[in-house]
Write a protein that holds these residues in place. Structure first.
Motif, PDB file in Angstrom:
ATOM      1  N   ASP A  63       0.825  -1.222   0.000  1.00  0.00           N
ATOM      2  CA  ASP A  63       0.000   0.000   0.000  1.00  0.00           C
ATOM      3  C   ASP A  63       0.856   1.268   0.000  1.00  0.00           C
ATOM      4  N   ILE A  64       2.165   1.093  -0.191  1.00  0.00           N
ATOM      5  CA  ILE A  64       3.053   2.260  -0.313  1.00  0.00           C
ATOM      6  C   ILE A  64       2.866   2.884  -1.694  1.00  0.00           C
ATOM      7  N   GLN A  65       2.842   4.207  -1.729  1.00  0.00           N
ATOM      8  CA  GLN A  65       2.865   4.943  -3.004  1.00  0.00           C
ATOM      9  C   GLN A  65       4.321   5.288  -3.304  1.00  0.00           C
ATOM     10  N   TRP A  66       4.801   4.808  -4.440  1.00  0.00           N
ATOM     11  CA  TRP A  66       6.194   5.054  -4.816  1.00  0.00           C
ATOM     12  C   TRP A  66       6.273   6.202  -5.810  1.00  0.00           C
ATOM     13  N   HIS A  67       7.110   7.183  -5.473  1.00  0.00           N
ATOM     14  CA  HIS A  67       7.328   8.324  -6.355  1.00  0.00           C
ATOM     15  C   HIS A  67       8.757   8.257  -6.896  1.00  0.00           C
ATOM     16  N   MET A  68       8.881   8.398  -8.205  1.00  0.00           N
ATOM     17  CA  MET A  68      10.206   8.490  -8.816  1.00  0.00           C
ATOM     18  C   MET A  68      10.569   9.970  -8.881  1.00  0.00           C
ATOM     19  N   ILE A  69      11.581  10.368  -8.116  1.00  0.00           N
ATOM     20  CA  ILE A  69      11.882  11.802  -8.005  1.00  0.00           C
ATOM     21  C   ILE A  69      13.176  12.192  -8.706  1.00  0.00           C
ATOM     22  N   ALA A  81       7.030   0.507 -14.401  1.00  0.00           N
ATOM     23  CA  ALA A  81       5.713   0.882 -14.946  1.00  0.00           C
ATOM     24  C   ALA A  81       4.562   0.130 -14.287  1.00  0.00           C
ATOM     25  N   HIS A  82       4.842  -1.026 -13.696  1.00  0.00           N
ATOM     26  CA  HIS A  82       3.751  -1.819 -13.095  1.00  0.00           C
ATOM     27  C   HIS A  82       3.346  -1.338 -11.706  1.00  0.00           C
ATOM     28  N   PHE A  83       4.130  -0.404 -11.111  1.00  0.00           N
ATOM     29  CA  PHE A  83       3.759  -0.004  -9.748  1.00  0.00           C
ATOM     30  C   PHE A  83       3.949   1.468  -9.414  1.00  0.00           C
ATOM     31  N   VAL A  84       4.762   2.214 -10.157  1.00  0.00           N
ATOM     32  CA  VAL A  84       5.060   3.599  -9.742  1.00  0.00           C
ATOM     33  C   VAL A  84       3.767   4.425  -9.694  1.00  0.00           C
ATOM     34  N   ASP A  85       3.651   5.260  -8.680  1.00  0.00           N
ATOM     35  CA  ASP A  85       2.431   6.030  -8.476  1.00  0.00           C
ATOM     36  C   ASP A  85       2.516   7.419  -9.119  1.00  0.00           C
ATOM     37  N   LEU A  86       3.693   8.053  -9.007  1.00  0.00           N
ATOM     38  CA  LEU A  86       3.871   9.403  -9.549  1.00  0.00           C
ATOM     39  C   LEU A  86       5.322   9.576  -9.973  1.00  0.00           C
ATOM     40  N   ILE A  87       5.519  10.135 -11.174  1.00  0.00           N
ATOM     41  CA  ILE A  87       6.862  10.422 -11.663  1.00  0.00           C
ATOM     42  C   ILE A  87       7.041  11.941 -11.668  1.00  0.00           C
ATOM     43  N   HIS A  88       8.009  12.415 -10.870  1.00  0.00           N
ATOM     44  CA  HIS A  88       8.163  13.859 -10.655  1.00  0.00           C
ATOM     45  C   HIS A  88       8.936  14.579 -11.752  1.00  0.00           C
ATOM     46  N   GLY A  89       9.968  13.937 -12.285  1.00  0.00           N
ATOM     47  CA  GLY A  89      10.949  14.708 -13.054  1.00  0.00           C
ATOM     48  C   GLY A  89      10.845  14.560 -14.553  1.00  0.00           C
ATOM     49  N   VAL A  90       9.654  14.633 -15.116  1.00  0.00           N
ATOM     50  CA  VAL A  90       9.524  14.463 -16.572  1.00  0.00           C
ATOM     51  C   VAL A  90       9.929  15.763 -17.260  1.00  0.00           C
ATOM     52  N   ASP A  91      10.968  15.680 -18.094  1.00  0.00           N
ATOM     53  CA  ASP A  91      11.447  16.922 -18.711  1.00  0.00           C
ATOM     54  C   ASP A  91      11.561  16.822 -20.232  1.00  0.00           C
ATOM     55  N   SER A  92      10.765  15.926 -20.841  1.00  0.00           N
ATOM     56  CA  SER A  92      10.687  15.906 -22.307  1.00  0.00           C
ATOM     57  C   SER A  92       9.417  15.180 -22.738  1.00  0.00           C
TER      58      SER A  92
END
Length: 222
Positions: A63-69, A81-92
């Motif tokens: 039940d942890i929300q994983w953020h890629m920062i 892709a099967h579990f990440v909840d939010l990706i912070h650093g999209v720059d393209s």
């Protein structure tokens, strides 16, 4: 005597307004430290290396929300892709397309933040405001069914100059407020870390990324 993770978390939580999400930045920290934070009620964790995040995801409660920062390499998106909840650093836009492609394989919609370049340093990643506006307005974005741009992220300059930090945070906050009128999906403004999160919140941040103030000084892996 040094305070433990639970005490640190409680202390920080007590300073946060209700609308602010705390991302516990757990990069380089052992599973035991994350479990301690989890046992103290923390559910949102941020990592900056995909392999490390995957290993922790496998070991820890689901039940942890994983953020890629961290800065994101497109070729590694498939591993989370099967579990990440939010990706912070999209720059393209290219990265958005890759996230969409990998999310589709798992029949998921992955939430993303576009990273704005607000720091005066050359080392920080991110998009100028004009490019963010172009992405938000593009027809190509509407075609991506398996991602959702839900906000913006910014990293301020590493400095003690409060006026400079205030200027950087307030510029992103103004830009965010201006664009969320047109794009109501923009609900998250992620800015502020251990040293400057209070100033970031004062300037409109509703998501802060805090590591050392919770877990102690970072462990640098050789």
């Amino acid at each position: 005597m040094m305070k433990g993770i639970k005490e640190n978390l409680q202390e920080i939580q007590s300073t946060l307004p209700e609308n602010v999400t705390l991302v516990a930045v757990s990069k380089t920290k052992p599973i035991a430290d994350l479990q301690e934070a989890y046992d103290a009620g923390q559910r949102v964790f941020g990592e900056n290396k995909i392999q490390e995040m995957v290993a922790k995801y496998d070991e820890l409660p689901k039940d942890i929300q994983w953020h890629m920062i961290g800065h994101l390499q497109s070729n590694k998106v498939k591993y989370m892709a099967h579990f990440v909840d939010l990706i912070h650093g999209v720059d393209s836009f290219k990265t958005l397309k890759e996230i969409d492609k990998q999310a589709k394989k798992h029949n998921r919609v992955i939430n993303c933040l576009l990273q704005a370049r607000i720091a005066k340093e050359d080392t920080k990643f991110g998009l100028p405001f004009s490019e963010i506006e172009a992405i938000l307005a593009s027809d190509e974005l509407k075609e991506l069914q398996n991602i959702k741009v839900v906000g913006l992220m910014g990293m301020a300059t590493f400095t003690d100059n409060q006026e400079q930090l205030e200027e950087e945070f307030s510029s992103l906050s103004s830009f965010f407020n201006q664009n969320k009128k047109t794009y109501p999906d923009l609900t998250i403004l992620s800015m502020g870390m251990s040293g400057d999160y209070e100033l970031a919140i004062k300037n409109g941040s509703n998501m802060v990324r805090i590591g050392s103030s919770i877990f102690g000084v970072r462990n640098y892996i050789a």
